[in-house]
Enzyme design. Structure first.
Site, PDB file in Angstrom:
ATOM      1  N   LYS A   1       0.848  -1.221  -0.003  1.00  0.00           N
ATOM      2  CA  LYS A   1      -0.020  -0.099   0.003  1.00  0.00           C
ATOM      3  C   LYS A   1       0.980   1.073  -0.256  1.00  0.00           C
ATOM      4  O   LYS A   1       2.126   1.066   0.438  1.00  0.00           O
ATOM      5  CB  LYS A   1      -0.758   0.106   1.096  1.00  0.00           C
ATOM      6  CG  LYS A   1      -2.307   0.852   0.987  1.00  0.00           C
ATOM      7  CD  LYS A   1      -3.302  -0.080   0.241  1.00  0.00           C
ATOM      8  CE  LYS A   1      -4.528   0.662   0.047  1.00  0.00           C
ATOM      9  NZ  LYS A   1      -5.545  -0.354  -0.585  1.00  0.00           N
TER      10      LYS A   1
HETATM   11  P1  NAD Z   1     -12.823   7.686  -2.965  1.00  0.00           P
HETATM   12  O1  NAD Z   1     -11.793   8.475  -2.528  1.00  0.00           O
HETATM   13  O2  NAD Z   1     -13.271   7.276  -4.355  1.00  0.00           O
HETATM   14  O3  NAD Z   1     -14.159   7.840  -2.027  1.00  0.00           O
HETATM   15  C1  NAD Z   1     -14.400   7.556  -0.688  1.00  0.00           C
HETATM   16  C2  NAD Z   1     -15.549   8.225  -0.286  1.00  0.00           C
HETATM   17  O4  NAD Z   1     -15.567   8.332   1.358  1.00  0.00           O
HETATM   18  C3  NAD Z   1     -15.996   9.429  -0.587  1.00  0.00           C
HETATM   19  O5  NAD Z   1     -17.420   9.497  -0.808  1.00  0.00           O
HETATM   20  C4  NAD Z   1     -15.538  10.438   0.419  1.00  0.00           C
HETATM   21  O6  NAD Z   1     -16.367  11.826   0.330  1.00  0.00           O
HETATM   22  C5  NAD Z   1     -15.737   9.628   1.342  1.00  0.00           C
HETATM   23  N1  NAD Z   1     -15.120  10.082   2.821  1.00  0.00           N
HETATM   24  C6  NAD Z   1     -13.705  10.219   2.674  1.00  0.00           C
HETATM   25  N2  NAD Z   1     -13.209  10.703   4.079  1.00  0.00           N
HETATM   26  C7  NAD Z   1     -14.264  10.779   4.825  1.00  0.00           C
HETATM   27  C8  NAD Z   1     -14.583  11.177   5.961  1.00  0.00           C
HETATM   28  N3  NAD Z   1     -13.489  11.787   6.865  1.00  0.00           N
HETATM   29  N4  NAD Z   1     -15.936  11.103   6.299  1.00  0.00           N
HETATM   30  C9  NAD Z   1     -16.899  10.711   5.752  1.00  0.00           C
HETATM   31  N5  NAD Z   1     -16.658  10.433   4.227  1.00  0.00           N
HETATM   32  C10 NAD Z   1     -15.485  10.378   3.782  1.00  0.00           C
HETATM   33  O7  NAD Z   1     -12.090   6.122  -2.320  1.00  0.00           O
HETATM   34  P2  NAD Z   1     -12.678   4.780  -2.786  1.00  0.00           P
HETATM   35  O8  NAD Z   1     -11.727   4.227  -3.750  1.00  0.00           O
HETATM   36  O9  NAD Z   1     -14.112   4.442  -3.053  1.00  0.00           O
HETATM   37  O10 NAD Z   1     -12.319   3.833  -1.372  1.00  0.00           O
HETATM   38  C11 NAD Z   1     -13.235   3.648  -0.357  1.00  0.00           C
HETATM   39  C12 NAD Z   1     -12.792   2.672   0.528  1.00  0.00           C
HETATM   40  O11 NAD Z   1     -12.726   1.458  -0.384  1.00  0.00           O
HETATM   41  C13 NAD Z   1     -11.572   2.827   1.216  1.00  0.00           C
HETATM   42  O12 NAD Z   1     -11.673   1.950   2.499  1.00  0.00           O
HETATM   43  C14 NAD Z   1     -10.601   1.956   0.203  1.00  0.00           C
HETATM   44  O13 NAD Z   1      -9.285   1.489   0.880  1.00  0.00           O
HETATM   45  C15 NAD Z   1     -11.532   0.550  -0.269  1.00  0.00           C
HETATM   46  N6  NAD Z   1     -11.226   0.078  -1.403  1.00  0.00           N
HETATM   47  C16 NAD Z   1     -11.237   0.622  -2.558  1.00  0.00           C
HETATM   48  C17 NAD Z   1     -10.907  -0.076  -3.698  1.00  0.00           C
HETATM   49  C18 NAD Z   1     -10.805   0.795  -4.897  1.00  0.00           C
HETATM   50  O14 NAD Z   1     -10.752  -0.212  -6.208  1.00  0.00           O
HETATM   51  N7  NAD Z   1     -10.906   1.784  -5.097  1.00  0.00           N
HETATM   52  C19 NAD Z   1     -10.808  -1.469  -3.770  1.00  0.00           C
HETATM   53  C20 NAD Z   1     -10.867  -2.151  -2.308  1.00  0.00           C
HETATM   54  C21 NAD Z   1     -11.113  -1.241  -1.362  1.00  0.00           C
END
Ligand code: NAD
Length: 420
Positions: free
Chosen positions: A110
């Protein structure tokens, strides 16, 4: 009402507690658990970026390789103001278990930069990304370490990373990073892959638990890449998405949200907040709503010992990595709430990242149908194998998933042997 959520528990401590709970159940050779409990490599970087006003700002970034036992390391890059080395360590360890669980030939990694990307201009974001990519290129390469998007990063940022690395090498190397735009070697289906995997995991959980699927109610915390795709795909399946939230706050409509219209609202305004016909709700309260599926899809440490007894979801399908603390796990298990754990539920992202990498290495690209069919097969198999192990040993889905994953890495390590 609009307060962002905070990550209270230390994710690395959470990851350690989960790991040792599993390691104690497996009879591993002495020394192996100690090895697997710590990252193999950690890189901390302080790097300068020229800002638009001519000043120099120094950023801190990390890249952690937790394990290289099963193959090159794979794991996203996070841009967030609260990134810490401990958070990156935890996320890297969870990547190792996730890849092992779904049989991908990868170890876990990561990366992260301490920055709120929304506060940078497009030019600053690009320069920061290129300098960070340059700094981590002592670890990053298509055979050794392949990053991907995570919170605060997207396909454009992956394109800049691919371009920066390619400029260093002197030829286009698309396989160095996944989650790129299709135009520069990205895979069809990658953008919504994590959400598609979550939808499949939820559907299979409904089958296993005898819950209705069409009309099931869904609450999603976090409406970014993962949360919005999950909401959209579950809505397309006939589920009723009653509440969602993002960093600016949440919205609720017990009659069900029109998810495509909500996505248009987000594209136009940058937030779910203010979507017409809905009631505002806080990021914290959104978790307590009665629903069939709760999908935490923002940050880690949201479901804790403090709020787990208030939750009224039947099933939690973890989109985020590490959204549920070990204290909360114990409470949810006692209350009979099923948790489909992160390393299984959100593995669709890394599965299709693997497909992207394979396509890039072969310069041969597959159809979206092909990709979705292969993803479906791996997700369905993953859920049913974990459920069967959980049932046969009388343990939670999380423990079963971690047990399979840790056992696989430990066995590979034992088979490779200790060098020299
Ligand atoms: P992203 O940045 O696209 O979206 C994150 C979302 O969470 C947004 O809606 C944002 O407004 C919200 N957010 C961020 N900080 C916040 C806070 N302090 N309070 C409330 N809401 C908050 O990110 P993503 O890629 O959708 O990732 C989201 C989660 O999924 C993470 O835990 C990431 O590790 C996990 N994840 C992502 C992927 C991927 O393919 N992108 C794969 C597996 C897991």
């Amino acid at each position: 009402m609009t307060q962002p959520i905070a990550v209270k528990d230390d994710p690395w401590e959470m990851a350690q507690r989960q790991f040792w709970q599993v390691a104690r159940r497996l009879s591993l050779r002495r020394g192996l658990p100690e090895l697997l409990a710590t990252p193999q490599r950690e890189l901390t970087i302080r790097f300068p970026v020229r800002m638009d006003d001519g000043t120099i700002r120094v950023f801190t970034g990390y890249r952690v390789h937790h394990s290289l036992v099963l193959g090159p390391t794979k794991g996203g890059i996070r841009y967030h103001q609260d990134v810490t080395l401990n958070e990156v360590r935890a996320l890297a360890m969870w990547m190792t278990w996730k890849c092992a669980l779904v049989n991908l030939p990868y170890g876990g990694a990561k990366g992260g930069v301490v920055v709120d990307p929304r506060r940078l201009s497009p030019g600053e974001l690009e320069r920061m990304t290129r300098r960070f990519a340059s700094e981590i290129s002592i670890l990053m390469n298509p055979q050794g370490d392949i990053p991907a998007p995570d919170v605060g990063t997207n396909d454009q940022i992956m394109a800049w990373i691919m371009d920066t690395y390619s400029m260093h090498i002197g030829q286009p190397i698309s396989a160095v990073v996944t989650g790129k735009p299709v135009l520069v070697g990205g895979s069809l289906g990658r953008k919504e892959a994590t959400g598609r995997g979550l939808m499949i995991a939820a559907r299979e959980a409904a089958r296993l638990l005898g819950l209705p699927w069409r009309g099931a109610t869904v609450v999603v915390q976090g409406f970014g890449n993962v949360g919005s795709a999950t909401a959209r795909l579950m809505w397309e399946e006939g589920c009723c998405v009653i509440a969602v939230s993002d960093v600016r706050g949440g919205i609720c409509d017990p009659r069900g949200l029109d998810v495509p219209a909500l996505q248009q609202h987000v594209a136009a305004t940058g937030s779910v907040v203010g979507f017409p016909g809905t009631t505002p709700i806080s990021n914290r309260d959104v978790l307590d709503l009665p629903c069939t599926f709760l999908v935490p899809a923002a940050l880690e440490g949201q479901i804790t010992g403090e709020n787990a007894d208030r939750l009224q979801a039947q099933v939690i399908v973890e989109g985020a990595n590490g959204p549920t603390t070990p204290d909360a796990d114990a409470i949810l298990e006692a209350r009979g709430i099923t948790v489909v754990p992160d390393i299984l539920a959100n593995s669709g992202g890394v599965i299709v990242s693997y497909f992207e990498w394979v396509q890039d290495l072969q310069y041969f690209f597959w159809s979206e149908d092909d990709i979705n069919r292969r993803l479906e097969r791996l997700m369905v198999r993953g859920v049913h194998e974990v459920a069967a192990l959980a049932q046969s040993q009388g343990i939670s889905f999380r423990l079963a998933a971690l047990q399979r994953a840790v056992q696989r890495v430990a066995s590979a390590l034992a088979t490779r042997g200790i060098y020299p």
